[in-house]
Scaffold this active site. Structure first.
Site, PDB file in Angstrom:
ATOM      1  N   TYR A   1       9.584   3.824  15.913  1.00 51.46           N
ATOM      2  CA  TYR A   1       8.139   3.577  15.827  1.00 51.46           C
ATOM      3  C   TYR A   1       7.489   3.415  17.197  1.00 51.46           C
ATOM      4  CZ  TYR A   1       3.743   1.862  13.929  1.00 51.46           C
ATOM      5  OH  TYR A   1       2.408   1.721  13.608  1.00 51.46           O
TER       6      TYR A   1
ATOM      7  N   GLY B   1      11.308  -3.164   3.169  1.00 50.99           N
ATOM      8  CA  GLY B   1      11.885  -2.018   3.839  1.00 50.99           C
ATOM      9  C   GLY B   1      11.728  -0.716   3.096  1.00 50.99           C
TER      10      GLY B   1
ATOM     11  N   ASP C   1      -2.239  -0.269   7.387  1.00 53.49           N
ATOM     12  CA  ASP C   1      -1.582  -1.051   6.344  1.00 53.49           C
ATOM     13  C   ASP C   1      -2.415  -2.276   5.969  1.00 53.49           C
ATOM     14  OD1 ASP C   1       0.386   0.796   6.746  1.00 53.49           O
ATOM     15  OD2 ASP C   1       1.771  -0.573   7.738  1.00 53.49           O
TER      16      ASP C   1
ATOM     17  N   HIS D   1       1.345   8.369  10.694  1.00 54.87           N
ATOM     18  CA  HIS D   1       1.478   8.244  12.145  1.00 54.87           C
ATOM     19  C   HIS D   1       0.293   8.861  12.894  1.00 54.87           C
ATOM     20  CE1 HIS D   1       5.486   6.463  12.411  1.00 54.87           C
ATOM     21  NE2 HIS D   1       5.830   7.234  11.391  1.00 54.87           N
TER      22      HIS D   1
ATOM     23  N   ARG E   1       0.844  -1.191   0.000  1.00 60.40           N
ATOM     24  CA  ARG E   1       0.000   0.000   0.000  1.00 60.40           C
ATOM     25  C   ARG E   1       0.876   1.236   0.000  1.00 60.40           C
ATOM     26  NH1 ARG E   1       2.454   2.248   3.027  1.00 60.40           N
ATOM     27  NH2 ARG E   1       2.543   2.240   5.298  1.00 60.40           N
TER      28      ARG E   1
END
Length: 555
Positions: free
Chosen positions: A283, A170, A225, A61, A54
């Site tokens: 994160y 990644g 996601d 965030h 996606r």
């Protein structure tokens, strides 16, 4: 609602893709994968599971603060051919997994039922491809199979899996979520759990399973996601909201009606961004900062649900709802939005009320500055753990509980003001992006839309990138450079996408200028200069919005 629809299972790929050219191209991939599977395992697959990556168009965030986001699935995906091990081969529930990419070594593992639960060891300290397979397996095991090995109870079947994929790992295009969604879907299919009592597994159910499954890898995902990978429709983005319940609304993107037409170009910075590896300082740390910012802000604004729940850790979306309810009169509101987690109710908020409240709270969050909270003049704006404990009224153990225990978060100062300001402003940009799309796609007038539509969308993307870089600090020098180059090369707007700290950018580009745009970016971004042909197309490519996950049954 899209989340209530069943996960599709196709027998003909013409039903799965929007045009015959795409269907024919993908049919060749599916067929090649099935042939290779048969060569390797000695029996044909029964299903192929597909889950796309996606790209988040805007809304970075903010999902774990329970604000809405606007992602879309991309055309690149993960495919898993799967089949039951022939009878007579040992290993109840054993999995043999191989990958067409030779850098991923073959793996064999078996779930262990003991002490009333299923066990599959997952090493969270390093990135291993089989961890995502195990994560997908966990959800199916826990939901459908008896770990007590009760006599007569169904047990998971031995499975052979063969993976391939085109989502760069990644890169910020959520290859991890695509892996977990595809793995979950494959284990459901091969164990005959996609359909029960005449009903297919709902897309929302698959999203919920995949979110919980990915947490087992060590990432506390907000669900964006997975929802994008499962629920997306071609030509559209998804406005995904998480409060009071998960809701996905398909938003038709105007880029197919503008003059010129436009597409999204994804460009990999070639800085690897992995949520698990950098979780302690990136994160997971941001999750803690955002949650504690919400707690302190609610306390400073004297919101009632904080005073009645001394250990409460609300999200910023809940703070917004309580703030609007306390500060702004909503006449004639009889519908209640219920927070299922806390069992509270507050007046249902329209998008317009959310926009108004976000604008007000952007000013209110100034109270989170260190100068306001602890009287620090100049220098460090963040709070130490001790200062944060005092300001929040929470103990350190409550602030950072399992699974975000103290060993998984590292920081000397916590940047609460910056994080809250980013979340509120980014949530507002999402609503503005959504409104713009709806205003032009819902127009009764036929015909083309002006180029100014693309410029307006691009301006919101640019503002998002600035906030991600300056306030949330999830960008990096390479992403900043790549987005700047993209704008100079003709993009209407460009921003990072995904968790950040590396990975990909997404740029809105005129479709008739894609080749020239890529050429200009290649010339200006040093890591691209020696790349040609397929190597270049792996790191920078145009994509149109794609449909979500599905399975294929192979006769």
């Amino acid at each position: 609602m899209a989340a209530d629809l069943p996960v599709p299972t196709y027998t003909n790929l013409n039903e799965a893709y929007p045009d015959l050219v795409t269907a024919a191209r993908e049919a060749a991939r599916f067929n090649d994968l099935a042939i290779e599977y048969t060569k390797r395992f000695g029996h044909p697959p029964t299903h192929i599971a597909r889950a796309p990556g996606r790209v988040n168009l805007i809304g970075e965030h903010v999902d774990y603060a329970l604000f809405g986001v606007l992602p879309t699935a991309v055309e690149r995906d993960v495919l898993i051919a799967c089949g039951k091990r022939p009878e007579g081969q040992i290993g109840t529930g054993e999995v043999r997994a191989e990958n067409l990419d030779t850098k991923y070594t073959p793996q064999t593992f078996r779930p262990d039922p003991s002490n009333g639960t299923w066990h599959l060891p997952i090493d969270k300290s390093q990135l291993r491809w089989e961890s995502y397979i195990k994560a997908g397996y966990y959800g199916v095991l826990n939901q459908f199979f008896d770990p007590f090995q009760t006599e007569g109870a169904l047990q998971p079947t031995p499975v052979d899996l063969l993976f391939t994929g085109t989502v760069p790992a990644g890169s910020g295009l959520s290859s991890s979520a695509a892996m977990v969604v595809a793995s979950t879907l494959a284990f459901l299919a091969v164990n005959d759990k996609l359909h029960k009592d005449g009903q297919g597994t709902r897309k929302g159910e698959l999203v919920e399973m995949a979110v919980e499954n990915e947490k087992r890898v060590g990432v506390n995902s907000g669900g964006m996601d997975q929802a994008a990978s499962v629920i997306s429709l071609p030509t559209s983005a998804l406005y995904i909201s998480f409060f009071p319940v998960l809701h996905a609304e398909s938003i038709l993107l105007p880029i197919t009606r503008t003059v010129p037409r436009a597409v999204f170009v994804c460009a990999n910075s070639l800085v690897v961004s992995d949520k698990v590896v950098g979780a302690k300082t990136r994160y997971n740390l941001r999750v803690v900062e955002v949650l504690v910012a919400a707690r302190i802000l609610a306390r400073l604004l004297s919101l009632s649900f904080i005073s009645g729940a001394p250990a409460s850790k609300p999200t910023l979306r809940e703070v917004l709802g309580a703030y609007i309810n306390a500060r702004i009169h909503i006449p004639g509101s009889e519908v209640l939005e219920t927070n299922e987690v806390r069992g509270q109710a507050s007046p249902a908020l329209s998008v317009e009320q959310l926009e108004d409240g976000l604008g007000r709270l952007l000013g209110e969050c100034e109270v989170l500055r260190a100068s306001k909270l602890v009287g620090r003049v100049g220098g460090e704006e963040g709070l130490t753990m001790e200062e944060m404990v005092e300001a929040s009224g929470l103990s350190k153990e409550i602030i950072i509980p399992h699974p975000l225990h103290s060993q998984s978060v590292e920081a000397t100062h916590f940047q609460l003001y910056k994080r809250a300001k980013h979340v509120f402003s980014e949530a507002l940009r999402v609503l503005q992006f959504r409104k713009l799309c709806l205003s032009v796609s819902g127009s009764s007038e036929e015909g083309d839309l002006p180029e100014s539509t693309l410029k307006d969308l691009g301006a919101l993307m640019d503002a998002s990138q600035e906030s991600c870089s300056e306030l949330f600090e999830c960008s990096c020098p390479e992403l900043n450079r790549l987005t700047t180059i993209a704008r100079e090369a003709g993009a209407y707007g460009s921003r990072l996408t995904g968790a950040g700290w590396g990975g990909c950018t997404v740029s809105l580009v005129a479709e008739n200028d894609v080749e020239g745009f890529i050429s200009r970016v290649k010339a200006a971004y040093p890591p691209y200069r020696d790349l040609e042909g397929e190597r270049l197309s792996e790191v920078i490519f145009a994509t149109k919005p794609s449909g979500g996950a599905f399975g294929t049954a192979i006769s």
